[in-house]
Design an enzyme around this catalytic site. Structure first.
Site, PDB file in Angstrom:
ATOM      1  N   LYS A   1     -18.048  -5.287   8.344  1.00 49.80           N
ATOM      2  CA  LYS A   1     -16.794  -5.949   8.383  1.00 49.80           C
ATOM      3  C   LYS A   1     -16.172  -5.969   9.630  1.00 49.80           C
ATOM      4  O   LYS A   1     -15.913  -4.899   9.909  1.00 49.80           O
ATOM      5  CB  LYS A   1     -16.133  -5.451   7.139  1.00 49.80           C
ATOM      6  CG  LYS A   1     -14.950  -6.214   6.605  1.00 49.80           C
ATOM      7  CD  LYS A   1     -14.277  -5.860   5.223  1.00 49.80           C
ATOM      8  CE  LYS A   1     -13.107  -6.628   5.214  1.00 49.80           C
ATOM      9  NZ  LYS A   1     -12.335  -5.931   4.004  1.00 49.80           N
TER      10      LYS A   1
ATOM     11  N   HIS B   1       0.712  -1.181   0.043  1.00 44.95           N
ATOM     12  CA  HIS B   1      -0.358   0.157  -0.007  1.00 44.95           C
ATOM     13  C   HIS B   1       0.883   1.304  -0.132  1.00 44.95           C
ATOM     14  O   HIS B   1       0.620   2.213  -0.861  1.00 44.95           O
ATOM     15  CB  HIS B   1      -0.759   0.138   1.224  1.00 44.95           C
ATOM     16  CG  HIS B   1      -2.080  -0.818   1.261  1.00 44.95           C
ATOM     17  ND1 HIS B   1      -2.066  -1.793   2.562  1.00 44.95           N
ATOM     18  CD2 HIS B   1      -3.034  -1.293   0.493  1.00 44.95           C
ATOM     19  CE1 HIS B   1      -3.332  -2.449   2.380  1.00 44.95           C
ATOM     20  NE2 HIS B   1      -3.606  -2.326   1.076  1.00 44.95           N
TER      21      HIS B   1
ATOM     22  N   ARG C   1      -2.326  -6.550  -7.953  1.00 44.51           N
ATOM     23  CA  ARG C   1      -1.134  -7.604  -7.522  1.00 44.51           C
ATOM     24  C   ARG C   1      -0.839  -8.612  -8.540  1.00 44.51           C
ATOM     25  O   ARG C   1       0.169  -9.049  -8.827  1.00 44.51           O
ATOM     26  CB  ARG C   1      -1.492  -8.247  -5.952  1.00 44.51           C
ATOM     27  CG  ARG C   1      -1.200  -7.156  -4.963  1.00 44.51           C
ATOM     28  CD  ARG C   1      -1.849  -7.659  -3.700  1.00 44.51           C
ATOM     29  NE  ARG C   1      -3.098  -7.968  -3.461  1.00 44.51           N
ATOM     30  CZ  ARG C   1      -3.663  -8.454  -2.719  1.00 44.51           C
ATOM     31  NH1 ARG C   1      -3.114  -8.439  -1.538  1.00 44.51           N
ATOM     32  NH2 ARG C   1      -5.051  -8.398  -3.044  1.00 44.51           N
TER      33      ARG C   1
HETATM   34  O1  PNS Z   1      -8.971  -2.473   0.420  1.00 40.28           O
HETATM   35  P1  PNS Z   1     -10.146  -3.244   0.091  1.00 40.28           P
HETATM   36  O2  PNS Z   1     -10.959  -4.057   1.104  1.00 40.28           O
HETATM   37  O3  PNS Z   1      -9.795  -4.050  -1.081  1.00 40.28           O
HETATM   38  O4  PNS Z   1     -10.822  -1.912  -0.493  1.00 40.28           O
HETATM   39  C1  PNS Z   1     -12.360  -2.284  -1.188  1.00 40.28           C
HETATM   40  C2  PNS Z   1     -13.133  -0.779  -1.264  1.00 40.28           C
HETATM   41  C3  PNS Z   1     -13.180  -0.259   0.120  1.00 40.28           C
HETATM   42  C4  PNS Z   1     -12.317  -0.041  -2.102  1.00 40.28           C
HETATM   43  C5  PNS Z   1     -14.385  -1.237  -1.669  1.00 40.28           C
HETATM   44  O5  PNS Z   1     -14.906  -2.379  -0.887  1.00 40.28           O
HETATM   45  C6  PNS Z   1     -15.414   0.056  -1.841  1.00 40.28           C
HETATM   46  O6  PNS Z   1     -15.396   0.960  -2.607  1.00 40.28           O
HETATM   47  N1  PNS Z   1     -16.461  -0.013  -0.710  1.00 40.28           N
HETATM   48  C7  PNS Z   1     -17.204   1.004  -0.687  1.00 40.28           C
HETATM   49  C8  PNS Z   1     -18.644   0.676  -0.982  1.00 40.28           C
HETATM   50  C9  PNS Z   1     -19.011   0.924  -2.416  1.00 40.28           C
HETATM   51  O7  PNS Z   1     -18.925   1.873  -3.191  1.00 40.28           O
HETATM   52  N2  PNS Z   1     -19.548  -0.218  -3.069  1.00 40.28           N
HETATM   53  C10 PNS Z   1     -19.786  -0.523  -4.475  1.00 40.28           C
HETATM   54  C11 PNS Z   1     -18.391  -0.924  -5.256  1.00 40.28           C
HETATM   55  S1  PNS Z   1     -18.862  -1.229  -6.731  1.00 40.28           S
END
Ligand code: PNS
Length: 163
Positions: free
Chosen positions: A41, A17, A90
């Site tokens: 979560k 990150h 990744r």
């Molecule tokens: O570090 P992560 O867990 O891979 O991050 C995932 C994240 C936070 C980027 C994703 O879950 C997100 O954007 N969540 C917000 C809710 C949202 O917008 N959901 C629709 C996505 S298409």
């Protein structure tokens, strides 16, 4: 002016990150590292901890803000008037879900684009969930996270073992 958001769970932030943050910063004018607050979560570190760990790692770099968001990412992008989302890739297993997320986000907010940065080879095997597991089982994490993060993990896990 390009204001970009790098969203994630950061539970905790890894060397992968941090590398991505540095490289994303070079591609935009303002970078917001946005930690998701998702009450559904379960995380090892709570939202405040995840943000403070990030701030410790990033120091006083005024071109990077650490913030949090809940709900839809596109709503947060609109609120912060950001048009670009950075995400790390990744390997190919990341690609399909990242592509799906980018397309859905763009459908909901046509002005937003997702830019992916390929993880450095040295970091492409690192994930926060494996860092947590290795730390929990007493394995070495020095090559996976910054020293301050390793220390926070140690403290956190020794406190949770004691309780
Ligand atoms: O570090 P992560 O867990 O891979 O991050 C995932 C994240 C936070 C980027 C994703 O879950 C997100 O954007 N969540 C917000 C809710 C949202 O917008 N959901 C629709 C996505 S298409």
């Amino acid at each position: 002016m390009i204001r970009a958001v790098y969203p994630g769970s950061f539970d905790p932030v890894t060397l992968g990150h941090l590398d991505l943050i540095e490289r994303a910063k070079a591609c935009c004018d303002q970078l917001i590292v946005a930690v998701i607050d998702n009450p559904n979560k379960k995380t090892l570190f709570d939202l405040q901890e995840r943000q403070s760990i990030l701030r410790d790692c990033l120091g006083k770099d005024s071109s990077i803000q650490v913030d949090s968001f809940s709900g839809l990412l596109v709503d947060y992008l609109q609120k912060r008037q950001a048009t670009v989302v950075f995400r790390g890739l990744r390997d190919s297993s990341d690609a399909s879900s990242e592509m799906q997320m980018a397309r859905l986000n763009r459908q909901m907010l046509p002005g937003c684009d997702t830019l992916w940065l390929a993880s450095k080879g040295d970091y492409s095997h690192i994930s926060s969930s494996f860092v947590r597991e290795i730390a929990r089982l007493g394995g070495p994490i020095a090559q996976l996270v910054a020293p301050s993060v390793a220390e926070r993990l140690k403290q956190k896990l020794s406190r949770s073992e004691a309780s």
